[in-house]
Design a protein around this motif. Structure first.
Motif, PDB file in Angstrom:
ATOM      1  N   ASP A  98     -10.967   7.804  -3.746  1.00 45.99           N
ATOM      2  CA  ASP A  98     -11.006   8.526  -2.353  1.00 45.99           C
ATOM      3  C   ASP A  98     -11.767   7.613  -1.200  1.00 45.99           C
ATOM      4  O   ASP A  98     -11.654   7.721  -0.203  1.00 45.99           O
ATOM      5  N   THR A  99     -12.743   6.757  -1.975  1.00 44.17           N
ATOM      6  CA  THR A  99     -13.622   5.888  -0.997  1.00 44.17           C
ATOM      7  C   THR A  99     -12.680   4.852  -0.219  1.00 44.17           C
ATOM      8  O   THR A  99     -12.582   4.934   1.034  1.00 44.17           O
ATOM      9  N   LEU A 100     -11.758   4.188  -0.986  1.00 41.67           N
ATOM     10  CA  LEU A 100     -10.926   3.371  -0.337  1.00 41.67           C
ATOM     11  C   LEU A 100      -9.671   4.001   0.519  1.00 41.67           C
ATOM     12  O   LEU A 100      -9.700   3.566   1.611  1.00 41.67           O
ATOM     13  N   LEU A 101      -9.453   5.252   0.040  1.00 45.23           N
ATOM     14  CA  LEU A 101      -8.446   5.989   0.969  1.00 45.23           C
ATOM     15  C   LEU A 101      -9.071   6.226   2.333  1.00 45.23           C
ATOM     16  O   LEU A 101      -8.483   6.259   3.271  1.00 45.23           O
ATOM     17  N   ALA A 102     -10.302   6.828   2.308  1.00 45.26           N
ATOM     18  CA  ALA A 102     -11.070   7.156   3.751  1.00 45.26           C
ATOM     19  C   ALA A 102     -11.235   6.100   4.522  1.00 45.26           C
ATOM     20  O   ALA A 102     -10.825   6.101   5.976  1.00 45.26           O
ATOM     21  N   TRP A 103     -11.357   4.593   3.891  1.00 47.78           N
ATOM     22  CA  TRP A 103     -11.199   3.451   4.912  1.00 47.78           C
ATOM     23  C   TRP A 103      -9.928   3.115   5.445  1.00 47.78           C
ATOM     24  O   TRP A 103      -9.839   2.653   6.616  1.00 47.78           O
ATOM     25  N   LEU A 104      -9.112   3.218   4.619  1.00 50.27           N
ATOM     26  CA  LEU A 104      -7.640   2.865   4.947  1.00 50.27           C
ATOM     27  C   LEU A 104      -6.793   3.841   5.876  1.00 50.27           C
ATOM     28  O   LEU A 104      -5.874   3.628   6.422  1.00 50.27           O
TER      29      LEU A 104
ATOM     30  N   ILE B 221       0.874  -1.269  -0.105  1.00 52.34           N
ATOM     31  CA  ILE B 221      -0.008  -0.056   0.164  1.00 52.34           C
ATOM     32  C   ILE B 221       1.102   1.335  -0.091  1.00 52.34           C
ATOM     33  O   ILE B 221       1.660   1.537   0.977  1.00 52.34           O
ATOM     34  N   ASP B 222       0.664   2.051  -0.968  1.00 49.74           N
ATOM     35  CA  ASP B 222       1.644   3.499  -1.210  1.00 49.74           C
ATOM     36  C   ASP B 222       0.501   4.464  -1.093  1.00 49.74           C
ATOM     37  O   ASP B 222       0.084   4.864  -1.782  1.00 49.74           O
ATOM     38  N   PHE B 223       0.322   4.987   0.207  1.00 51.53           N
ATOM     39  CA  PHE B 223      -0.110   6.060   0.461  1.00 51.53           C
ATOM     40  C   PHE B 223      -0.052   7.238  -0.166  1.00 51.53           C
ATOM     41  O   PHE B 223      -0.772   7.812  -0.716  1.00 51.53           O
ATOM     42  N   ASP B 224       1.216   7.656  -0.277  1.00 48.42           N
ATOM     43  CA  ASP B 224       1.743   8.725  -1.021  1.00 48.42           C
ATOM     44  C   ASP B 224       1.124   8.917  -2.320  1.00 48.42           C
ATOM     45  O   ASP B 224       0.848  10.133  -2.788  1.00 48.42           O
TER      46      ASP B 224
END
Length: 359
Positions: A286-292, A260-263
């Motif tokens: 965006d949806t997946l980022l909010a959950w992770l 998982i590369d958040f940057d």
């Protein structure tokens, strides 16, 4: 006196175009079975191109096809034989391919030994673990000691292998068997263990796929809300399942937090660890980022999954789960929202839109 060797030279022709302008055509003759010609607006450009090609030919980088008189006579005789047999000349290539296949020296081995070699090659080329497991499950019926494992590869015939493919269980199973045996036999042909694939002319069974199962947005919300309240440790796994389109059987189970590369907002699937054919990158929306996001930097290693807890969630949320439901749900919602076939195929890892529309 030394033997005269005919050298190959491109031919430059002046051509008058319908517009009245003059162009210069460079004729390279027949290269690798195809007539090659290039056209240029000026003579200097044509001459430079022709000179470069001549130099390539002298260095052995270009291989023009030139037949001797004897070779030309043999080719004409071959065409005459086709004409006498009332066979189209265009089929000469088929006969050459057939002759090569049957004249090539075959090195027969036992079916069991070929089976072991095929599986080893599958592992070396990083086929998906599920694909390799499926090959083992299907092919062992032929390669097992109680079947034809001791038989030589050259003894295999269509009638001999047909019962192992058309088992009568289901159309889907038959087609799965056929794909596995074709992969195995084609590999054997390539390794000169077989002359021809004995399953090459066997046809797959037509299957009515029916409706592809997806989950409603209400079901997804109900599932994730229950996770949040009772199994927060499973949220990352199922958020990725619902909102990334990863393959549930081969990609998700091997996923780690290091993928998982958040940057850069990417899930980086390493083919050397997840056994993909190629490395691929999946966008974190965006949806997946909010959950992770709440888990960023807090966890390491494999992303947690528990089948026992998963079954409990399905029971308590009254959700009937079916194979690949998360992937199909993501694909349906993504395409409905963006209407971008290239984008969804890239996200799912499909090489062409055909696979997407087949589902």
């Amino acid at each position: 006196m030394g033997k005269h060797i005919k050298t190959w030279q491109p031919v430059i022709r002046e051509r008058k175009l319908p517009s009245g302008a003059v162009a210069y055509q460079v004729d390279l003759g027949v290269l690798q079975g195809k007539r090659v010609m290039r056209q240029f607006p000026t003579l200097p450009e044509a001459e430079i191109f022709a000179r470069n090609k001549s130099e390539e030919a002298e260095k052995g980088q270009l291989a023009p096809v030139q037949l001797t008189k004897g070779e030309t006579l043999l080719a004409l005789q071959a065409f005459q034989q086709l004409d006498q047999a009332k066979i189209q000349r265009e089929r000469l290539g088929e006969f050459v391919a057939y002759a090569l296949a049957h004249l090539t020296q075959v090195k027969p081995v036992t079916v069991k030994l070929a089976y072991d070699g095929f599986l080893a090659r599958c592992t070396e080329t990083n086929l998906r673990p599920n694909t390799i497991r499926n090959y083992k499950r299907v092919l062992i019926h032929l390669a097992g000691e109680k079947a034809k494992g001791d038989a030589m590869t050259t003894d295999l015939t269509p009638d001999m292998v047909k019962p192992f493919i058309f088992t009568g269980i289901s159309a889907h199973s038959t087609n799965t068997n056929l794909r596995a045996y074709n992969a195995f036999f084609n590999w054997c042909v390539g390794e000169n263990l077989l002359r021809v694939n004995p399953a090459a002319n066997l046809k797959p069974v037509i299957v009515d796929k029916g409706n592809i199962h997806t989950m409603s947005n209400d079901e997804v919300k109900r599932f994730m809300d229950y996770c949040k309240a009772n199994h927060p440790d499973l949220i990352p796994y199922f958020a990725i399942a619902f909102f990334s389109g990863l393959r549930p059987s081969s990609e998700l189970p091997n996923l780690t937090w290091e993928n998982i590369d958040f940057d850069h907002r990417l899930i980086k699937l390493d083919h050397s660890k997840i056994r993909l054919k190629h490395r691929r990158y999946v966008e974190i929306n965006d949806t997946l980022l909010a959950w992770l996001a709440p888990y960023k930097g807090k966890l390491k290693g494999k992303i947690r999954y528990s089948r026992k807890d998963f079954m409990k969630i399905c029971k308590n949320t009254d959700i009937k789960w079916k194979q690949d439901a998360t992937r199909h749900t993501f694909a349906s919602n993504h395409y409905a929202h963006y209407q971008d076939i290239a984008k969804i195929c890239n996200q799912l890892g499909h090489s062409s839109p055909d696979m997407f529309f087949a589902h």
